[in-house]
Design a protein around this motif. Structure first.
Motif, short mmCIF file in Angstrom:
data_model
loop_
_atom_site.label_atom_id
_atom_site.label_comp_id
_atom_site.label_asym_id
_atom_site.label_seq_id
_atom_site.Cartn_x
_atom_site.Cartn_y
_atom_site.Cartn_z
N GLU A 251 31.47 17.44 71.09
CA GLU A 251 32.37 16.47 70.47
C GLU A 251 31.62 15.68 69.38
O GLU A 251 30.39 15.60 69.41
N PRO A 252 32.35 15.08 68.43
CA PRO A 252 31.70 14.27 67.39
C PRO A 252 31.24 12.92 67.94
O PRO A 252 31.77 11.86 67.58
N GLU A 282 35.58 10.50 55.66
CA GLU A 282 36.45 11.49 56.30
C GLU A 282 36.20 11.61 57.80
O GLU A 282 37.09 12.02 58.56
N TRP A 283 35.02 11.17 58.24
CA TRP A 283 34.70 11.28 59.67
C TRP A 283 35.40 10.21 60.50
O TRP A 283 35.49 10.32 61.71
N ARG A 284 35.92 9.17 59.85
CA ARG A 284 36.73 8.20 60.59
C ARG A 284 37.97 8.88 61.17
O ARG A 284 38.40 8.59 62.28
N LYS A 285 38.55 9.82 60.39
CA LYS A 285 39.76 10.51 60.83
C LYS A 285 39.45 11.57 61.89
O LYS A 285 40.36 12.07 62.55
N ARG A 286 38.20 11.92 62.02
CA ARG A 286 37.81 12.94 63.01
C ARG A 286 37.36 12.32 64.33
O ARG A 286 36.74 12.98 65.15
N ASN A 287 37.64 11.03 64.46
CA ASN A 287 37.39 10.31 65.72
C ASN A 287 35.91 10.35 66.15
O ASN A 287 35.60 10.46 67.34
N VAL A 288 35.01 10.27 65.16
CA VAL A 288 33.59 10.20 65.51
C VAL A 288 33.31 8.89 66.23
O VAL A 288 33.91 7.86 65.93
N HIS A 320 35.16 2.57 66.58
CA HIS A 320 34.44 3.83 66.75
C HIS A 320 33.15 3.65 67.58
O HIS A 320 32.34 4.57 67.65
N SER A 405 28.03 18.52 60.25
CA SER A 405 28.64 19.44 59.30
C SER A 405 28.01 20.83 59.34
O SER A 405 28.44 21.73 58.61
#
Length: 446
Positions: A251-252, A282-288, A320, A405
């Motif tokens: 998971e991120p 963009e990683w904010r939207k990927r729930n990191v 986050h 990435s």
């Protein structure tokens, strides 16, 4: 729940298994606990099973004398003198046949008490030298840091005064370490500093010391041969269960595992994570997530955690960020099985057991480019990297992005190399061999 405690309990478990006639006695300031409480907690935190039959505790009431809160000024000197009073209490209750200290807070000064009161040999496992050449250099160069506040570093007069204080302290710390019969160090970084300290001399202070009452300490131990070097014994990392975690489908999650102490610099972790989200939104939207797991030992640690929570809110990363305090061993394992990146920001981390655990669990380490993580742990293996180093918030942010990435095949190869290296080099078996080879058995009275 830290690496120093794991060393202690693993060593005792080893002696219980291989030396059934040896009785291990632990001096402890946990006066509100019982033997059964501590044994149960060791099992919960470290999955180490101890027998109560050959393990005993001597509970001490003056531990406050070595707490940071007791010495807001001249902390090194205060803790060192306080440790001698604590050792006096310990020796007045029980004198062992061999005294082994874990030196992280000036406990080398307890050697004098054990030798004078008990007439016994002493040894040490040095996790982190109480003072080092790095600390002296920071003061000399007037560089601010954990051990050198902005107030002192910005003043020439205060810097010169602190340098003199450190010079005197270094002299007597070296004198104390030389009282040991054997010394172990937990990394090449620690060994190099300890070896330099053992060879440290100051002509002026030698002259002053010769005419002081402390000269009697040498006369009372005339046959003692001071150690010339410390032996590296890497801390035990029980990687068996972690090494079974799958390397795929992570998971991120950027994971930190460290006690909430000042030197661990959790604030730097929050700023690095903020820099990552700022540079790569963009990683904010990927729930990191940044997950900080650690032990909170006392009110000072709890206040520090409150401050970190406030900093997360200020940096707008609270959504986050997650804090997990005093987690049981099983919960820490669950996070290690999920995370992609393992984060360590401590400058001059003496070893870094959590970094080894990251690697064994398949979590790619991103650690500060200093100390054990740089020289002993996150090093090339089998023709490729086993993790990454950084020194700044931007550097850490770029390393996070590189790991998260990375292509699946490249990431799998990296995790595999890191796991193989960690399991081979930092196992319980390697620690046990090193512990037995340090020569402690030679100093036990028949």
């Amino acid at each position: 729940g830290g690496g120093g405690e794991r060393v202690l309990w693993t060593a005792i478990a080893l002696m219980q298994r291989t030396e059934p006639d040896v009785v291990s006695v632990v001096y402890s300031g946990d006066v509100d606990a019982t033997k059964d409480d501590i044994i149960q907690k060791v099992k919960s935190r470290f999955d180490i099973q101890l027998s109560p039959d050959s393990l005993h505790f001597v509970f001490l009431h003056k531990r406050y004398l070595v707490e940071d809160s007791s010495w807001p000024r001249f902390t090194l000197l205060g803790q060192s003198l306080g440790s001698m009073v604590l050792a006096w209490e310990a020796m007045s209750k029980l004198i062992p046949d061999l005294y082994i200290g874990a030196d992280t807070m000036g406990y080398a000064f307890t050697f004098h008490v054990a030798i004078l009161l008990g007439g016994i040999p002493v040894g040490a496992y040095v996790h982190y030298p109480t003072i080092s050449t790095n600390m002296l250099e920071r003061v000399k160069s007037r560089k601010a840091g954990v051990t050198n506040s902005d107030t002192i570093s910005s003043s020439s007069v205060l810097s010169q005064g602190k340098l003199l204080y450190y010079r005197i302290f270094m002299y007597y710390y070296a004198f104390s370490l030389r009282r040991a019969s054997f010394l172990m160090a937990n990394s090449s970084w620690t060994k190099n500093h300890v070896d330099a300290i053992l060879q440290h001399h100051d002509t002026l202070l030698d002259f002053v010391h010769f005419f002081s009452p402390l000269t009697l300490l040498r006369l009372l131990q005339p046959g003692h041969v001071a150690p010339q070097t410390a032996k590296i014994v890497y801390p035990p990392c029980d990687t068996r269960e972690m090494a079974a975690f799958p390397l795929e489908r992570r998971e991120p999650v950027i994971l930190s595992v460290a006690q909430f102490r000042p030197e661990k610099d959790h604030a730097a972790q929050l700023r690095a994570f903020h820099a990552f989200l700022d540079k790569y939104p963009e990683w904010r939207k990927r729930n990191v997530q940044l997950v900080l797991i650690g032990g909170s030992r006392n009110a000072e640690d709890a206040a520090r955690v409150d401050g970190l929570r406030a900093l997360a809110r200020e940096l707008a990363i609270e959504a986050h960020t997650r804090f997990v305090l005093n987690a049981p061993y099983a919960e820490m394992l669950r996070w290690l099985a999920r995370a992609s990146v393992g984060l360590s920001t401590m400058v001059d981390e003496h070893f870094g057991i959590s970094v080894v655990e990251f690697m064994a669990a398949g979590v790619v380490p991103v650690a500060h480019a200093s100390g054990g993580p740089l020289h002993d742990i996150v090093v090339p293996f089998a023709g490729g990297p086993t993790g990454f180093h950084a020194t700044s918030a931007d550097g850490f942010a770029d390393a996070f992005y590189k790991v998260l990435s990375m292509g699946a095949e490249e990431q799998l190869a990296l995790r595999g190399r890191a796991r193989t290296w960690a399991v081979q080099r930092f196992s319980n078996e390697e620690f046990e061999n090193g512990w037995n080879e340090c020569g402690w058995k030679e100093w036990i009275r028949e």
